[in-house]
Design an enzyme around this catalytic site. Structure first.
Site, PDB file in Angstrom:
ATOM      1  NE  ARG A   1      -1.940  -1.514   3.425  1.00  0.00           N
ATOM      2  CZ  ARG A   1      -2.125  -1.303   4.713  1.00  0.00           C
ATOM      3  NH1 ARG A   1      -3.176  -0.644   5.133  1.00  0.00           N
ATOM      4  NH2 ARG A   1      -1.271  -1.741   5.593  1.00  0.00           N
TER       5      ARG A   1
ATOM      6  CG  ASN B   1      -3.957  -4.288   3.640  1.00  0.00           C
ATOM      7  OD1 ASN B   1      -3.411  -4.277   2.545  1.00  0.00           O
ATOM      8  ND2 ASN B   1      -3.274  -4.272   4.769  1.00  0.00           N
TER       9      ASN B   1
END
Length: 102
Positions: A27, A45
């Site tokens: 990320r 996520n």
């Protein structure tokens, strides 16, 4: 709703990435690359251990980001990437950020 940024039409894609993509800085790397490319949107996520991203930009920016997400994140092992077009009208984002797990 069609907008212009850097001379091209803004499009939106919802991207789901599966494989070893959590716990490896995926990320964070996506945020950095999206900002380099000038994209807006978010990344998060998923509880199923995938990563999901909403990307907004020109078709060229989106293609570059999706290709990068599939092969260029150190430590990740991408098994599958799926990008779906989000049809207008869609919410416009100002920057690129990380959202909580969904």
């Amino acid at each position: 709703m069609e907008s212009e940024r850097e001379g091209g039409a803004i499009e939106c894609r919802l991207v789901r990435v599966r494989g070893r993509v959590q716990g490896v800085g995926y990320r964070y790397a996506c945020i950095q690359q999206a900002r380099v490319l000038g994209l807006t949107g978010w990344v998060r996520n998923r509880k199923d251990y995938s990563v999901e991203a909403m990307l907004q930009g020109t078709p060229e920016q989106l293609a570059s980001m999706c290709a990068w997400m599939e092969r260029d994140v150190p430590g990740a092992r991408v098994e599958h990437i799926e990008a779906s077009e989000v049809r207008p009208p869609f919410e416009r984002f100002e920057g690129f950020e990380q959202l909580p797990t969904a």
